[in-house]
Design a protein around this motif. Structure first.
Motif, PDB file in Angstrom:
ATOM      1  N   MET A   1       0.794  -1.163   0.052  1.00  0.00           N
ATOM      2  CA  MET A   1      -0.123   0.019   0.030  1.00  0.00           C
ATOM      3  C   MET A   1       0.998   1.344   0.179  1.00  0.00           C
ATOM      4  SD  MET A   1      -2.872   1.170   2.866  1.00  0.00           S
ATOM      5  CE  MET A   1      -1.929   1.658   4.154  1.00  0.00           C
ATOM      6  N   LYS A   2       0.524   2.129  -0.813  1.00  0.00           N
ATOM      7  CA  LYS A   2       1.259   3.449  -0.898  1.00  0.00           C
ATOM      8  C   LYS A   2       0.364   4.702  -0.477  1.00  0.00           C
ATOM      9  CE  LYS A   2       4.365   1.550  -4.352  1.00  0.00           C
ATOM     10  NZ  LYS A   2       5.116   1.586  -5.739  1.00  0.00           N
ATOM     11  N   LEU A   3       0.759   5.654   0.042  1.00  0.00           N
ATOM     12  CA  LEU A   3      -0.010   6.779   0.499  1.00  0.00           C
ATOM     13  C   LEU A   3      -0.428   7.486  -0.865  1.00  0.00           C
ATOM     14  CD1 LEU A   3       1.998   8.326   3.635  1.00  0.00           C
ATOM     15  CD2 LEU A   3      -0.271   6.913   3.515  1.00  0.00           C
ATOM     16  N   ASN A   4       0.247   7.415  -1.946  1.00  0.00           N
ATOM     17  CA  ASN A   4      -0.222   8.218  -3.145  1.00  0.00           C
ATOM     18  C   ASN A   4      -1.047   7.466  -3.871  1.00  0.00           C
ATOM     19  OD1 ASN A   4       1.696   6.348  -3.962  1.00  0.00           O
ATOM     20  ND2 ASN A   4       2.539   7.728  -5.356  1.00  0.00           N
ATOM     21  N   THR A   5      -1.451   6.348  -3.620  1.00  0.00           N
ATOM     22  CA  THR A   5      -2.638   5.458  -4.290  1.00  0.00           C
ATOM     23  C   THR A   5      -3.715   5.242  -3.567  1.00  0.00           C
ATOM     24  OG1 THR A   5      -1.542   3.486  -3.410  1.00  0.00           O
ATOM     25  CG2 THR A   5      -0.690   4.258  -5.543  1.00  0.00           C
ATOM     26  N   LEU A   6      -3.838   5.856  -2.289  1.00  0.00           N
ATOM     27  CA  LEU A   6      -5.256   5.735  -1.443  1.00  0.00           C
ATOM     28  C   LEU A   6      -6.444   6.594  -2.073  1.00  0.00           C
ATOM     29  CD1 LEU A   6      -3.804   6.139   2.094  1.00  0.00           C
ATOM     30  CD2 LEU A   6      -4.732   4.159   0.879  1.00  0.00           C
TER      31      LEU A   6
END
Length: 145
Positions: free
Chosen positions: A1-6
């Protein structure tokens, strides 16, 4: 999980309603508020609970039933088994207050049939239920008025 894909779940966010953008949008002219009335005005969309447009509200039309005695709060109930903690003999309201069987705010007392009584008591100026009266008389006591 990446913050920029939430991103929020599908259907979690709805697009804001764009009103006043012409007849083709379906929300032109009156912007979905209809014509006149309190709901068409700015800041006037809420009415108090129970308001029925000026007619007599349901809660005022229905009959008010029941009765709550204001004197009931002044009467303290004393259980039979608590009465047994007192010495046998004459018992009046002052004796019950001195033994802390009734609160200081009480103005009257009533003996309630809960538990048993083994001593002979003579109750003076104290009310009792029919069951409590029978138990006191069975133990050799009596109720003096």
């Amino acid at each position: 999980m990446k913050l920029n894909t939430l991103k929020p779940a599908d259907g979690a966010r709805q697009e804001a309603r764009r009103v006043g953008r012409g007849i083709g949008s379906g929300l032109g002219k009156t912007c979905g508020r209809g014509h006149k009335g309190s709901f068409a005005r700015a800041g006037k969309g809420k009415i108090k609970a129970g308001f029925e447009g000026g007619q007599m509200p349901m809660y005022m039309r229905l009959p008010k039933i029941g009765f709550h005695s204001k004197l009931k709060a002044d009467i303290a109930e004393v259980m039979l088994y608590k009465l047994d903690s007192l010495p046998a003999g004459d018992v009046d309201f002052a004796a019950l207050k001195a033994a802390k069987l009734v609160p200081s705010t009480a103005k009257r007392a009533k003996i309630v049939a809960k538990g048993d009584v083994s001593k002979a008591f003579v109750l003076k100026g104290i009310a009792s239920t029919a069951g409590a009266r029978a138990a006191i008389e069975a133990a050799g006591g009596k109720l003096a008025e």
